[in-house]
Design a protein around this motif. Sequence first.
Motif, PDB file in Angstrom:
ATOM      1  N   ASN A   1       0.818  -1.222   0.000  1.00 22.01           N
ATOM      2  CA  ASN A   1       0.000   0.000   0.000  1.00 22.01           C
ATOM      3  C   ASN A   1       0.852   1.273   0.000  1.00 22.01           C
ATOM      4  O   ASN A   1       0.565   2.241   0.709  1.00 22.01           O
ATOM      5  CB  ASN A   1      -0.969   0.014   1.188  1.00 22.01           C
ATOM      6  CG  ASN A   1      -2.123  -0.954   1.000  1.00 22.01           C
ATOM      7  OD1 ASN A   1      -2.822  -0.917  -0.004  1.00 22.01           O
ATOM      8  ND2 ASN A   1      -2.307  -1.854   1.969  1.00 22.01           N
ATOM      9  N   GLU A   2       1.913   1.241  -0.815  1.00 19.29           N
ATOM     10  CA  GLU A   2       2.743   2.441  -0.953  1.00 19.29           C
ATOM     11  C   GLU A   2       1.935   3.551  -1.620  1.00 19.29           C
ATOM     12  O   GLU A   2       0.892   3.299  -2.232  1.00 19.29           O
ATOM     13  CB  GLU A   2       3.991   2.127  -1.787  1.00 19.29           C
ATOM     14  CG  GLU A   2       3.704   1.748  -3.225  1.00 19.29           C
ATOM     15  CD  GLU A   2       4.955   1.364  -4.004  1.00 19.29           C
ATOM     16  OE1 GLU A   2       6.020   1.219  -3.378  1.00 19.29           O
ATOM     17  OE2 GLU A   2       4.862   1.213  -5.232  1.00 19.29           O
ATOM     18  N   SER A   3       2.431   4.783  -1.505  1.00 14.98           N
ATOM     19  CA  SER A   3       1.715   5.931  -2.066  1.00 14.98           C
ATOM     20  C   SER A   3       1.683   5.863  -3.584  1.00 14.98           C
ATOM     21  O   SER A   3       2.560   5.256  -4.213  1.00 14.98           O
ATOM     22  CB  SER A   3       2.368   7.239  -1.619  1.00 14.98           C
ATOM     23  OG  SER A   3       3.692   7.323  -2.115  1.00 14.98           O
ATOM     24  N   VAL A   4       0.672   6.481  -4.171  1.00 10.62           N
ATOM     25  CA  VAL A   4       0.513   6.531  -5.626  1.00 10.62           C
ATOM     26  C   VAL A   4       0.562   7.985  -6.062  1.00 10.62           C
ATOM     27  O   VAL A   4      -0.189   8.827  -5.548  1.00 10.62           O
ATOM     28  CB  VAL A   4      -0.830   5.905  -6.059  1.00 10.62           C
ATOM     29  CG1 VAL A   4      -1.098   6.163  -7.543  1.00 10.62           C
ATOM     30  CG2 VAL A   4      -0.839   4.413  -5.778  1.00 10.62           C
ATOM     31  N   THR A   5       1.463   8.292  -7.004  1.00 13.84           N
ATOM     32  CA  THR A   5       1.578   9.648  -7.541  1.00 13.84           C
ATOM     33  C   THR A   5       0.840   9.732  -8.867  1.00 13.84           C
ATOM     34  O   THR A   5       1.065   8.915  -9.767  1.00 13.84           O
ATOM     35  CB  THR A   5       3.053  10.043  -7.753  1.00 13.84           C
ATOM     36  OG1 THR A   5       3.732  10.014  -6.493  1.00 13.84           O
ATOM     37  CG2 THR A   5       3.150  11.448  -8.337  1.00 13.84           C
ATOM     38  N   LEU A   6      -0.052  10.706  -8.977  1.00 20.94           N
ATOM     39  CA  LEU A   6      -0.847  10.896 -10.187  1.00 20.94           C
ATOM     40  C   LEU A   6      -0.578  12.270 -10.769  1.00 20.94           C
ATOM     41  O   LEU A   6      -0.286  13.230 -10.044  1.00 20.94           O
ATOM     42  CB  LEU A   6      -2.337  10.742  -9.865  1.00 20.94           C
ATOM     43  CG  LEU A   6      -2.752   9.388  -9.275  1.00 20.94           C
ATOM     44  CD1 LEU A   6      -4.225   9.409  -8.882  1.00 20.94           C
ATOM     45  CD2 LEU A   6      -2.480   8.255 -10.263  1.00 20.94           C
TER      46      LEU A   6
ATOM     47  N   TRP B   1      -0.694  14.170  -5.647  1.00 15.86           N
ATOM     48  CA  TRP B   1      -0.960  14.826  -6.929  1.00 15.86           C
ATOM     49  C   TRP B   1       0.240  15.670  -7.337  1.00 15.86           C
ATOM     50  O   TRP B   1       0.646  16.569  -6.602  1.00 15.86           O
ATOM     51  CB  TRP B   1      -2.220  15.689  -6.835  1.00 15.86           C
ATOM     52  CG  TRP B   1      -3.438  14.851  -6.608  1.00 15.86           C
ATOM     53  CD1 TRP B   1      -4.039  14.567  -5.423  1.00 15.86           C
ATOM     54  CD2 TRP B   1      -4.180  14.138  -7.611  1.00 15.86           C
ATOM     55  NE1 TRP B   1      -5.111  13.727  -5.605  1.00 15.86           N
ATOM     56  CE2 TRP B   1      -5.221  13.442  -6.947  1.00 15.86           C
ATOM     57  CE3 TRP B   1      -4.061  14.021  -8.996  1.00 15.86           C
ATOM     58  CZ2 TRP B   1      -6.135  12.647  -7.624  1.00 15.86           C
ATOM     59  CZ3 TRP B   1      -4.977  13.216  -9.666  1.00 15.86           C
ATOM     60  CH2 TRP B   1      -5.997  12.547  -8.985  1.00 15.86           C
ATOM     61  N   ASP B   2       0.816  15.358  -8.500  1.00 14.62           N
ATOM     62  CA  ASP B   2       1.986  16.076  -9.015  1.00 14.62           C
ATOM     63  C   ASP B   2       1.514  17.213  -9.911  1.00 14.62           C
ATOM     64  O   ASP B   2       1.300  17.033 -11.109  1.00 14.62           O
ATOM     65  CB  ASP B   2       2.885  15.113  -9.795  1.00 14.62           C
ATOM     66  CG  ASP B   2       4.162  15.770 -10.304  1.00 14.62           C
ATOM     67  OD1 ASP B   2       4.327  16.983 -10.084  1.00 14.62           O
ATOM     68  OD2 ASP B   2       4.977  15.056 -10.920  1.00 14.62           O
TER      69      ASP B   2
ATOM     70  N   PRO C   1       0.904  18.242 -16.578  1.00 15.96           N
ATOM     71  CA  PRO C   1      -0.272  18.897 -17.169  1.00 15.96           C
ATOM     72  C   PRO C   1      -1.589  18.231 -16.802  1.00 15.96           C
ATOM     73  O   PRO C   1      -1.658  17.017 -16.599  1.00 15.96           O
ATOM     74  CB  PRO C   1      -0.012  18.779 -18.680  1.00 15.96           C
ATOM     75  CG  PRO C   1       0.872  17.578 -18.820  1.00 15.96           C
ATOM     76  CD  PRO C   1       1.749  17.598 -17.603  1.00 15.96           C
ATOM     77  N   ASP C   2      -2.628  19.033 -16.723  1.00 14.73           N
ATOM     78  CA  ASP C   2      -3.979  18.541 -16.456  1.00 14.73           C
ATOM     79  C   ASP C   2      -4.712  18.155 -17.738  1.00 14.73           C
ATOM     80  O   ASP C   2      -5.620  17.342 -17.716  1.00 14.73           O
ATOM     81  CB  ASP C   2      -4.811  19.622 -15.754  1.00 14.73           C
ATOM     82  CG  ASP C   2      -4.678  19.562 -14.238  1.00 14.73           C
ATOM     83  OD1 ASP C   2      -4.400  18.469 -13.709  1.00 14.73           O
ATOM     84  OD2 ASP C   2      -4.854  20.615 -13.597  1.00 14.73           O
TER      85      ASP C   2
END
Length: 316
Positions: free
Chosen positions: A197-202, A264-265, A269-270
């Motif tokens: 359950n490591e962190s997820v960067t999006l 959230w990175d 770009p979005d």
Amino acid sequence: MKKTSKIYIAGHKGMVGSAIWNALKKNGYDNLIGKTSKELDLKNQIAVREFFNVEKPDVVIDAAARVGGIMANSTYPFTFLMENMQIQNNLIDTALQQDVSKFIFLGSSCIYPKLAPQPLHEDCLLTSSLEPTNEWYAIAKISGVKACEAIRKQYGKDFVSLMPTNLYGPNDNFDLQTSHVLPAMIRKFHEAKLNGNESVTLWGSGTPMREFLHVEDLAEAVVFAVENTFEENLYNVGTGVDLTIKALAELIQKTVGHQGEIIWDSSKPDGTPRKLMDVSKMAKQGWKATIALEDGIRSTYDWFLEHAHSYKEVKI
């Protein structure tokens, strides 16, 4: 359309093409034709014309395309522009020359301007600038829409363009370098779950809003288009409902069972702020989507788990 009509599905092994193939079979169509990219290079005009001369299909469904997300479009702009134009031009022109009775061209909601009024209506096409992160693919698809429209005007042929919103479902691409946002999230959360359950960067801020359509819903829309004559050239295909990318991430996280942090990175770009489709024209024709997003994500994750052992990276 007769159940025995010969129907050629270009791209029948992909996520969209395979769903259309299955939907047609389910609805009683048993004279279907498909060729893999190794068997038939759709970028080769001579090969395409020879194939049509031999098979003489009654209906052609163009589900073949070079596709990918923001990263892939930004990294390979010429590939996305040229290969998509080559594929669709060969199919559209040859279908006209062979007097195919019906041609269904599949595109994408990215054909519409970045800042077009929401929800996106078909009339907003070419009214302002495109989203830069996928303009190359969009320009190719716009040219296909206009080619079909021109054929309707000049020759009176039943060529129709269906523009689906963001698609997902079985046979999706889960390659983190080339996939779209929903399948990429499924894979990221799944792998993070397996890694304690490591962190997820999006990417981005999570604030853009997106609409998602299960590919089996799109397939039923294509069957509907095969069986009915549409009054106009261009129709949006979607649910008419959207949500933020943040809400999507939380829904996928819950479905997968990941319990770590989401980061959230915002340096990434979005993309387009919002892309909600106006689906009133399809509703007027008599069709609407039926698969709820939560149910669709669950079934897609189940499919991913079933095929994870044989999954291969997709290369550009």
